[in-house]
Enzyme design. Structure first.
Site, mmCIF file in Angstrom:
data_model
loop_
_atom_site.group_PDB
_atom_site.id
_atom_site.type_symbol
_atom_site.label_atom_id
_atom_site.label_comp_id
_atom_site.label_asym_id
_atom_site.label_seq_id
_atom_site.Cartn_x
_atom_site.Cartn_y
_atom_site.Cartn_z
ATOM 1 N N PRO A 84 -14.169 19.552 97.041
ATOM 2 C CA PRO A 84 -15.039 20.708 97.253
ATOM 3 C C PRO A 84 -15.340 21.503 95.987
ATOM 4 O O PRO A 84 -14.465 21.711 95.149
ATOM 5 C CB PRO A 84 -14.243 21.575 98.247
ATOM 6 N N ASN A 85 -16.583 21.917 95.910
ATOM 7 C CA ASN A 85 -17.119 22.784 94.853
ATOM 8 C C ASN A 85 -17.300 22.088 93.507
ATOM 9 O O ASN A 85 -17.852 22.668 92.569
ATOM 10 C CB ASN A 85 -16.248 24.042 94.683
ATOM 11 N N ALA A 126 -9.656 22.422 95.782
ATOM 12 C CA ALA A 126 -8.758 23.348 96.478
ATOM 13 C C ALA A 126 -7.946 22.667 97.583
ATOM 14 O O ALA A 126 -6.870 23.160 97.949
ATOM 15 C CB ALA A 126 -9.567 24.502 97.056
ATOM 16 N N HIS A 175 -7.082 17.184 87.636
ATOM 17 C CA HIS A 175 -7.682 18.521 87.642
ATOM 18 C C HIS A 175 -8.230 18.808 86.256
ATOM 19 O O HIS A 175 -7.574 18.498 85.255
ATOM 20 C CB HIS A 175 -6.652 19.594 88.009
ATOM 21 N N LEU A 176 -9.406 19.418 86.216
ATOM 22 C CA LEU A 176 -9.979 19.791 84.920
ATOM 23 C C LEU A 176 -9.135 20.876 84.264
ATOM 24 O O LEU A 176 -8.872 20.845 83.063
ATOM 25 C CB LEU A 176 -11.406 20.303 85.118
ATOM 26 N N SER A 177 -8.740 21.861 85.064
ATOM 27 C CA SER A 177 -7.972 22.988 84.532
ATOM 28 C C SER A 177 -6.476 22.684 84.628
ATOM 29 O O SER A 177 -6.067 21.775 85.366
ATOM 30 C CB SER A 177 -8.296 24.255 85.333
ATOM 31 N N HIS A 186 -4.176 22.040 97.306
ATOM 32 C CA HIS A 186 -3.158 23.059 97.577
ATOM 33 C C HIS A 186 -2.974 23.328 99.066
ATOM 34 O O HIS A 186 -2.193 24.214 99.433
ATOM 35 C CB HIS A 186 -3.543 24.365 96.861
ATOM 36 N N TYR A 227 -13.846 25.630 83.917
ATOM 37 C CA TYR A 227 -14.082 24.211 84.190
ATOM 38 C C TYR A 227 -14.995 23.522 83.176
ATOM 39 O O TYR A 227 -15.220 22.305 83.284
ATOM 40 C CB TYR A 227 -14.666 24.050 85.604
ATOM 41 N N ASP A 234 -1.477 12.529 103.747
ATOM 42 C CA ASP A 234 -1.182 11.447 104.683
ATOM 43 C C ASP A 234 -2.134 10.269 104.485
ATOM 44 O O ASP A 234 -1.736 9.109 104.606
ATOM 45 C CB ASP A 234 -1.273 11.949 106.128
ATOM 46 N N ASN A 272 -9.881 14.119 92.268
ATOM 47 C CA ASN A 272 -9.821 15.568 92.053
ATOM 48 C C ASN A 272 -10.114 16.195 93.410
ATOM 49 O O ASN A 272 -11.270 16.278 93.827
ATOM 50 C CB ASN A 272 -10.831 16.032 91.002
ATOM 51 N N ARG A 315 -1.987 27.781 93.019
ATOM 52 C CA ARG A 315 -2.451 26.493 92.480
ATOM 53 C C ARG A 315 -1.295 25.656 91.929
ATOM 54 O O ARG A 315 -1.483 24.509 91.524
ATOM 55 C CB ARG A 315 -3.500 26.713 91.382
ATOM 56 N N ARG A 360 -2.299 28.655 86.042
ATOM 57 C CA ARG A 360 -3.218 29.547 86.768
ATOM 58 C C ARG A 360 -2.471 30.277 87.894
ATOM 59 O O ARG A 360 -1.266 30.439 87.831
ATOM 60 C CB ARG A 360 -4.417 28.723 87.276
ATOM 61 N N GLU A 410 -3.920 11.846 90.476
ATOM 62 C CA GLU A 410 -4.383 13.208 90.773
ATOM 63 C C GLU A 410 -4.919 13.828 89.487
ATOM 64 O O GLU A 410 -4.258 13.795 88.452
ATOM 65 C CB GLU A 410 -3.201 14.034 91.305
ATOM 66 N N ARG A 421 -20.327 26.363 87.573
ATOM 67 C CA ARG A 421 -19.191 27.011 88.232
ATOM 68 C C ARG A 421 -18.137 27.417 87.199
ATOM 69 O O ARG A 421 -17.522 26.560 86.567
ATOM 70 C CB ARG A 421 -18.568 26.019 89.224
HETATM 71 C C1 DQA Z 1 -9.414 21.971 90.281
HETATM 72 C C2 DQA Z 1 -8.296 23.009 90.390
HETATM 73 C C3 DQA Z 1 -8.195 23.570 91.800
HETATM 74 O O1 DQA Z 1 -7.177 24.546 91.872
HETATM 75 C C4 DQA Z 1 -9.511 24.199 92.203
HETATM 76 O O2 DQA Z 1 -9.441 24.647 93.545
HETATM 77 C C5 DQA Z 1 -10.681 23.315 91.987
HETATM 78 C C6 DQA Z 1 -10.748 22.525 90.760
HETATM 79 C C7 DQA Z 1 -9.615 21.509 88.818
HETATM 80 O O3 DQA Z 1 -10.273 20.500 88.624
HETATM 81 O O4 DQA Z 1 -9.147 22.178 87.889
HETATM 82 O O5 DQA Z 1 -11.624 23.306 92.764
HETATM 83 O O6 DQA Z 1 -9.067 20.835 91.045
#
Ligand code: DQA
Length: 144
Positions: free
Chosen positions: A10-11, A77, A100-102, A80, A23, A87, A74, A111, A107, A98, A18
């Site tokens: 998502p997002n 959210a 994550h960009l950040s 978390h 990011y 599952d 990725n 997270r 943070r 797994e 964003r």
């Molecule tokens: C994220 C980190 C997550 O905490 C956040 O909700 C995202 C992006 C990252 O790529 O840093 O949507 O997965």
């Protein structure tokens, strides 16, 4: 030829606009195109998918079994919150990285917990869009 699914949650479709301070300014289509280019250089076929919906991500993980050699995920959210994604990963028994960009550990406290961390090979975070190439290398190395 190995084939990897690059799955974004998502997002992440909003990357580029964003919170660029968190990011970066690279768009998701740029990241996906770079993954395909890098995959070609490495002899890997790469497919990319993004969804804002938890169930669609679960479906994509299920469908990956028998089609892909592994997944770079990725989960945004849902990382978390989602027992369903955890599952799904456990159910398909495919290697998953797994991503994550950040740096989620630097943070907000919420997270710091990843529901999927225990069922993946490992976690790459904090390297921005460069993390996707790192994840491709890591997954390839794992499969060798
Ligand atoms: C994220 C980190 C997550 O905490 C956040 O909700 C995202 C992006 C990252 O790529 O840093 O949507 O997965």
């Amino acid at each position: 030829m190995p084939s990897f699914l690059v799955l974004n949650g998502p997002n992440l479709n909003l990357l580029g606009t964003r919170q660029p301070d968190v990011y970066g300014s690279t768009t998701l289509s740029d990241i996906e195109a770079d993954c395909v280019t890098y995959g070609t250089e490495k002899g890997i076929s790469i497919s990319c998918l993004q969804s804002n919906h938890e169930g669609e991500l679960v479906d994509a993980i299920h469908a990956a079994k028998g089609t892909f050699s592994g997944i770079i995920l990725n989960a945004g959210a849902y990382t978390h919150t989602s027992i369903a994604l955890r599952d799904a990963i456990s159910s398909v028994e495919l290697p998953v990285i797994e991503l994550h960009l950040s740096n989620i550990h630097a943070r907000e406290e919420f997270r710091h917990t990843s529901y999927i961390a225990a069922v993946v090979i490992g976690q790459i975070c904090g390297f921005g869009s460069a993390g996707y190439r790192l994840a491709i290398d890591a997954l390839l190395g794992h499969l060798k």
